[in-house]
Structure formats: structure tokens, C-alpha cells
Design an enzyme around this catalytic site. Structure first.
Site: not given
Ligand code: NMX
Ligand code: MLT
Length: 439
Positions: A241, A271, A318, A327, A373
Site C-alpha cells: 500500500s 496484504h 511476513h 503490533r 492481522d
Molecule cells: N502459510 C502458509 N505458507 C506460507 C505462509 C503462511 N502464513 N507464509 C509464507 N508461506 C509460504 C509462501 O507462500 C512461500 O511458498 P512457496 O515457496 O510455495 O511459494 C514460502 O512460504 C516462502 O514465503 P516467505 O518468503 O516466507 O514469505 P513472502 O515474503 O513471500 O510472503 C506473506 C509474505 C506475508 C505474503 C506470507 O507470509 C503470507 O502469505 N502470509 C499469510 C497472509 C498474511 O497474513 N498476510 C498479511 C501480511 C501483513 N499485512 O497486513 O500486510
Molecule cells: C504492513 O503493515 O504493510 C504489512 O505488515 C506488510 C509489510 O510491511 O510488508
């Protein structure tokens, strides 16, 4: 000129000069290297921009102008008799770079209250949308509909010197932040409360007035809103964002276009939309095991099911953080104080015990710990704000404060248009061959 605007003009001018000099004198200094993996994996860890308002540390979490969340919960001004900081205070801190006094915060509150009138055509536009339109879609559209009011766009059209860009941008940023609670509350009450709306109460602070317009007048909910809207404001510049707002703004699109783009990014389930996904996932989990609080074993089984289905466990992981999000901790402390016996809170607590170990055992997830979240939804449900599709709008109202403050700084510092390079995989392969020639 209002006092805050005058102060911003005075403090930002020498910083703009300092950055000009810094780039002139040290622009060629190398500050990092990056790898092919980083290019393919979302540029994680690559320094690609400057954001003055906050800085994220992987282990410690976010600091706003050097202050951690626990420090700010203690130091920022509070409403009379209140226990949580006022979001007006963190806005002042991010904008000016120093902690505000009670008086500074009161002035921001009054300033926003004066600017909060939303033109009728925005409500008319919303009224034309099907009720089933996701609240985030309505929110982003309403922000675009407000663009008719852009002082920056009007000034640019008339002709304005680059040195003056920050001045009309200040007006847009202040007007937009001031109007968002009214817009968001209108969307909420239109969809979920039979289109019956509640007039603002100008005596209340920005967060409490928002809660009031949503229809929640209990002091504890006011406290929660002040905390919620403070915690979600900013997370340095690279999150989707913030980056989207900065990117679109770099074309000199005004604050309305830029924020709408930022909110479209926040609406993604990886996100900000993760907050609604967490609640949906917990409620599905409860239902799957027949209601009540499932056992630890059942919860473990459900997490494995989620992973086996190729889905993510929402609220965990994350892109930058490698520890529990502070948070999350702040919201957890709030829950322990105000709702220790809440059933959904107890499930959140069990999840905190079991999810990280399971995620670690996959061997691929870089951060197994909860993010912001994982907690926010259950706090809202406790007070009766149960319509979880709306939760990302609350996140957006708060995030607007951080990303718009940065946008204003961008104009004050004359940040140029953003235009990174991109390559093809064919090009990448040719680079690999150069380093490892075929034998
Ligand atoms: N559950 C299952 N798999 C996960 C999760 C999770 N919570 N987090 C990461 N992975 C997987 C990810 O999909 C990836 O799989 P693949 O290699 O098969 O593509 C692998 O683990 C490596 O990912 P990372 O490097 O650890 O994470 P990345 O930096 O790519 O993504 C998020 C970060 C936040 C997008 C990821 O952890 C996620 O999808 N979390 C769940 C959604 C979430 O809670 N998002 C909110 C973030 C905060 N916000 O408000 O923005
Ligand atoms: C945010 O607050 O924007 C989320 O934790 C995602 C991020 O920092 O990448």
C-alpha cells in the site's frame, strides 16, 4: 496559513536542500548488492527508496521516527481519561519528526474536524453501487470520487513552481485524512445498517468520532479504535500500500489517485485483506469442529489441512519481519486487559502456541510468527463489529495517515518519478552464461 502547515514548510525546506547536497556529494557511493533471487522474489531486502516516516527492523519491528510501539503507547498524547494514543499524535510525529504536545494534537484534531465535510456526489456515487460490492472497492471508488476536490490538481493546471508542490499537497493530504472516517462509516452503515447514518460529533477526537459514526459509542471501543488506528498507520515504504501510493504519486498524480491505488493494494489477501481472512478462517475452523473452542490437536489438524490444500495460514508470516509483530503484541495486551475470557481471543492464543511450530516444520516459510492481522479481527468482533469484510477499510483509514504523510514529504523533497529497470528471463540467462560459460 495554519500553524502545522507553516511548521512543515519551515522544517522541510532545509531537509530538501540537505538531500540535494547528499546526492550531489555522495550519489555514487555503493550501498548494497542484490541477487537474481531478489529480482525474481519481489525485490525483498533491496533498498529501492527512501521513506522518512518509519523504519522496519526484521527482529524488533516498526519504529516511527525512532520510537517503538511500546514507547509510543506511553509517550503520545491521549484523550482525557484515555489509555491509548491518539492517531493525531502519530501523524504529527511522522510529519514533523518530533513528539507532539497535547496542544499540537488538539490542533490536528480540530484541523481535521474543520475539513471533514464530504461532498454529496461521493455519497450519490456510493448509493449507485450494488450493496454486494466489497467495502474496499467502495472505499477506493469513494476516494477517487473525492478527487474533484484536489487542490494539487487545480494548482498544477493553473501552473505552479516545483518548489511549491508541497503546499497544495498539504491541503489534499489534510482534507483527505479528515474525510476518510465519514466515507468509511457511510459505507459501513449503508451496507450493514440499513443505510441509516450517524452524524459526526465534532467534540470527539478523530478516532472516537469515527467509532461514533460507525455506531459504537462505548469508551472501550473508542480506546480500541485509537489503538487500532495508531498501530496500522505505517510500515516503512516498501509494503504494497505504501509503495503503490508512492509510485503513483511519483507521476505527480494527486493524493486522491495515489491513495486509491494504495488502497487497491491493501485490498489483496496477502496484504491488508488478511485481517478479514483470519476471521473467516477462524470461524470456519470453529464450525468444522462443531463450535466452541477446538482442542489444540484439532487446531493442529486444521492448520495441516490448510497447508495440504495449498493455502496460506492467514495472519502468519511476513516479507520482512522475522519475529512476532509488535503490533500483534500490542493488540494481545489490549485483549488480555479488556477481554481475557473472550472465546475467539482464546483461539488466537492457542494459534499463537501451535502455528509457528507447524510453519517452521515446512522448512520453507521465512517467518513463522504472527503479523498484525492475526489479532485485529477478534478485538472488533468482541465489541460487535462482526462484519469482517469491512475490516480492511479500517486498516485503510489508518494506513492513509502514513502513506499520505510520506506523499507530502515526497512533494516537499521533490522526489522524482519512479522508474526502475526490468529485464527478460532471456537477458537473465545471458548474464548467467557470462559468469558461467558453457564448457
Ligand atoms: N502459510 C502458509 N505458507 C506460507 C505462509 C503462511 N502464513 N507464509 C509464507 N508461506 C509460504 C509462501 O507462500 C512461500 O511458498 P512457496 O515457496 O510455495 O511459494 C514460502 O512460504 C516462502 O514465503 P516467505 O518468503 O516466507 O514469505 P513472502 O515474503 O513471500 O510472503 C506473506 C509474505 C506475508 C505474503 C506470507 O507470509 C503470507 O502469505 N502470509 C499469510 C497472509 C498474511 O497474513 N498476510 C498479511 C501480511 C501483513 N499485512 O497486513 O500486510
Ligand atoms: C504492513 O503493515 O504493510 C504489512 O505488515 C506488510 C509489510 O510491511 O510488508
Amino acid at each position: 496559513m495554519d500553524k502545522l502547515k507553516e511548521k512543515f514548510g519551515i522544517i522541510s525546506a532545509p531537509i530538501a536542500q540537505q538531500i540535494k547536497d547528499l546526492v550531489k556529494d555522495h550519489g555514487s557511493q555503493i550501498i548494497g548488492q542484490y541477487s537474481i533471487e531478489q529480482v525474481y522474489h519481489g525485490m525483498k531486502g533491496m533498498i529501492g527508496m527512501v521513506t522518512e516516516t518509519s523504519k522496519l527492523d526484521a527482529e524488533e519491528g516498526i519504529r516511527f521516527r525512532g520510537y517503538s510501539i511500546p514507547e509510543l503507547r506511553e509517550k503520545l498524547p491521549k484523550a482525557p481519561g484515555g489509555s491509548e494514543p491518539l492517531p493525531e499524535g502519530i501523524f504529527y510525529l511522522m510529519l514533523i519528526g518530533e513528539l507532539p504536545s497535547e496542544e499540537d494534537v488538539r490542533e490536528v484534531s480540530n484541523n481535521w474536524a474543520r475539513r471533514s465535510n464530504v461532498p454529496k456526489h461521493v455519497f450519490d456515487m456510493l448509493d449507485k453501487m450494488p450493496l454486494s460490492t466489497h467495502p474496499m472497492t467502495q472505499f477506493s471508488m469513494a476516494i477517487l470520487a473525492l478527487q474533484t476536490e484536489s487542490v494539487f490538481a487545480a494548482a498544477y493546471r493553473k501552473g505552479i513552481s516545483k518548489k511549491q508542490y508541497w503546499d497544495p499537497m498539504y491541503e489534499d493530504v489534510m482534507n483527505l485524512i479528515a474525510r476518510l472516517p465519514r466515507v468509511a462509516a457511510y459505507i459501513y452503515r449503508r451496507i450493514y445498517k440499513n443505510n441509516v447514518h450517524i452524524e459526526p460529533d465534532p467534540k470527539l477526537d478523530w478516532a472516537a468520532n469515527f467509532a461514533h459514526m460507525l455506531g459504537f459509542d462505548e469508551p472501550d471501543f473508542f480506546r480500541l479504535m485509537r489503538l487500532y488506528l495508531t498501530l496500522h498507520v505505517d510500515h516503512e515504504g516498501g509494503n504494497v500500500s505504501a509503495h503503490a501510493t508512492h509510485l503513483v504519486g511519483s507521476a505527480l498524480s494527486d493524493a486522491y489517485y495515489a491513495l486509491s491505488a494504495g488502497m487497491d493494494g491493501l485490498a489483496g489477501p496477502l496484504h491488508g485483506l488478511a485481517n478479514q481472512e483470519v476471521v473467516r478462517w477462524i470461524l470456519d475452523l470453529k464450525k468444522y469442529y462443531g463450535g466452541g473452542i477446538p482442542s489444540k490437536e484439532q487446531i493442529e489438524e486444521y492448520i495441516h489441512r490448510t497447508l495440504d490444500e495449498g493455502k496460506v495460514v492467514p495472519g502468519y508470516g511476513h516479507a520482512v519481519l522475522r519475529k512476532t509483530d509488535p503490533r500483534f503484541v500490542a493488540q494481545n495486551e489490549f485483549a488480555k486487559k479488556y477481554m481475557p475470557d473472550d472465546e475467539l481471543f482464546k483461539i488466537v492464543e492457542i494459534l499463537y502456541q501451535v502455528v509457528p511450530e507447524i510453519l517452521k516444520s515446512t522448512g520453507k516459510i521465512k517467518n513463522p510468527w504472527p503479523n498484525v492481522d492475526a489479532h485485529s479481527g477478534v478485538l472488533l468482533i468482541h465489541y460487535g463489529l462482526v462484519e469482517y469484510d469491512f475490516y480492511t477499510v479500517l486498516f485503510g483509514v489508518s494506513r492513509a495517515i502514513g502513506v499520505l504523510t510520506s506523499l507530502l514529504w515526497d512533494r516537499a523533497l521533490n522526489t522524482p518519478i519512479e522508474r526502475p529497470g526490468s529485464v527478460t528471463t532471456e537477458w537473465m540467462l545471458s548474464q548467467i552464461k557470462k559468469v558461467q560459460p558453457a564448457n
